[in-house]
Enzyme design. Structure first.
Site, short mmCIF file in Angstrom:
data_model
loop_
_atom_site.label_atom_id
_atom_site.label_comp_id
_atom_site.label_asym_id
_atom_site.label_seq_id
_atom_site.Cartn_x
_atom_site.Cartn_y
_atom_site.Cartn_z
N MET A 199 -0.04 1.16 4.98
CA MET A 199 -0.85 1.50 6.14
C MET A 199 -1.80 0.36 6.47
SD MET A 199 -2.09 5.39 5.30
CE MET A 199 -3.60 5.09 6.23
N HIS A 229 -2.82 -1.15 -3.15
CA HIS A 229 -3.98 -0.28 -2.95
C HIS A 229 -3.86 0.97 -3.82
CE1 HIS A 229 -4.33 -2.13 1.36
NE2 HIS A 229 -4.85 -2.90 0.43
N SER A 243 0.85 -1.19 0.00
CA SER A 243 0.00 0.00 0.00
C SER A 243 0.89 1.24 0.00
CB SER A 243 -0.96 -0.03 1.20
OG SER A 243 -1.85 1.05 1.16
N THR A 244 0.87 2.04 1.07
CA THR A 244 1.65 3.27 1.11
C THR A 244 3.13 2.98 0.89
OG1 THR A 244 0.09 4.07 2.77
CG2 THR A 244 2.12 5.34 2.46
N ASP A 269 -4.20 -4.82 6.33
CA ASP A 269 -4.66 -5.69 5.25
C ASP A 269 -3.55 -6.67 4.88
OD1 ASP A 269 -6.31 -6.69 3.25
OD2 ASP A 269 -5.58 -5.27 1.75
#
Length: 353
Positions: A284, A191, A164-165, A287
């Site tokens: 972040m 994401h 993600s991030t 997940d």
């Protein structure tokens, strides 16, 4: 605790006001200044020393990408969140900004009825990112230890990756560092919204030896190919006769995400059992943790990125803290570990975070 001090950079006075209002709605955040372009931003960063910068991409005098490059060249390590449009051009420019050293991005609200709705959209996107990028990791590195024993000791049938991030650059470094295409198919959940994942797949396809595509559903999995989950759709795999194929769906969000890492990991376990290698990179939230547990319980092997090289040690930290990672590795070591595991050559116990 002192508030997080933010500098807002945008050539539009309306956007500066909306972003400032959104940030000011949280008492833990203080807007300490605004700038109309990248050149002014460089001066204000030096004077104000903010904890975080929000940066528009397209601005006169000096655009956001060049401002990011200039800040990083001068040694400024302050987190930078880019503001992007949900267009193909905006997606490409955002990936350029991330490659230049930006930390994350948020998308500008479109088709909103009024300024109050725009503030609400930006608030929901931006405030969690600001706090994640400026806050301490929710997981103490000292609490994470590599898991011992019980993992797959032969080559996996597939590799599943979640990020993600900070993920676009982590994925670039992972796939760019490979010497040859992996001998098994790879599936990735990053994401990102639609169009962004299309651009990400094209960029990853150019930088490494693997063939990288955005999954569209019903593609037969083949070795050496990387399948990126499309924005706003879950990616799964399923058995179809003698073949294993991709499947995409608009099913409800999981962990507030679509695509979700847990959805991919669980479907891979249903299809391949424990013949899997899982990798969770910077991001972040948590997940991927529950899916990683199912993968490990089935006999698969898990690698998590370490805290020091993660932009945000949320997702990999959650996997590590749950005792699910057989290896906790710096990003520069992940490609080698993945390549060895894909060939059934294990690298031993992981580096402790």
């Amino acid at each position: 605790m002192a508030p997080i001090r933010v500098l807002v950079v945008d050539d539009s006075v309306v956007v500066r006001r909306i972003v400032s209002e959104a940030l000011a709605s949280d008492p833990a955040i203080e807007v300490v200044g605004v700038a109309q372009n990248g050149s002014i931003a460089l001066t204000k960063v030096a004077a104000l020393k903010p904890d975080l910068i929000t940066m528009d991409i397209e601005m006169p005098v000096m655009d956001g990408i060049e401002a990011v490059r200039a800040l990083r060249r001068s040694g400024v390590r302050t987190p930078i969140v880019m503001f992007s449009t949900l267009t193909s051009h905006g997606a490409s420019a955002t990936l350029d900004a991330l490659a230049a050293g930006a930390s994350d991005y948020a998308t500008k609200p479109t088709q909103v009825a009024n300024p109050a709705e725009a503030v609400a959209v930006i608030t929901s996107q931006l405030i969690p990112k600001v706090k994640a990028l400026c806050g301490a990791s929710p997981v103490a590195a000292s609490a994470a230890r590599p898991r011992s024993g019980g993992a797959l000791t032969r080559a996996p049938r597939a590799i599943v990756v979640g990020s993600s991030t900070g993920g676009p650059e982590a994925l670039s470094k992972l796939f760019g560092a490979l010497d040859a295409p992996l001998p098994v198919p790879v599936l990735v959940v990053q994401h990102m919204p639609p169009m962004f994942t299309t651009q990400l797949a094209a960029r990853l396809d150019r930088i490494g030896p693997s063939t990288v595509v955005e999954a569209s559903g019903n593609e037969r999995l083949v070795p050496g190919t990387v399948y990126i989950a499309p924005g706003d759709l879950h990616l799964e795999v399923k058995q179809l006769g003698a073949a294993v194929v991709t499947a995409v769906s608009g099913a409800p969000q999981v962990n507030f995400c679509r695509p979700a890492v847990d959805v991919l990991f669980r479907s891979a376990v249903r299809t391949f059992g424990g013949d899997l290698l899982g990798v969770v990179l910077t991001g972040m939230g948590s997940d991927g943790r529950d899916g990683a547990r199912e993968l490990v319980d089935a006999g698969g092997r898990m690698i998590a990125q370490d805290q020091a090289t993660s932009v945000v040690w949320g997702m990999p930290g959650a996997v590590a803290a749950a005792g699910l990672a057989h290896e906790i590795l710096p990003l520069e070591s992940v490609a080698g570990a993945v390549a060895r595991a894909a060939q059934g050559r294990l690298s031993g116990s992981g580096v402790r975070a």
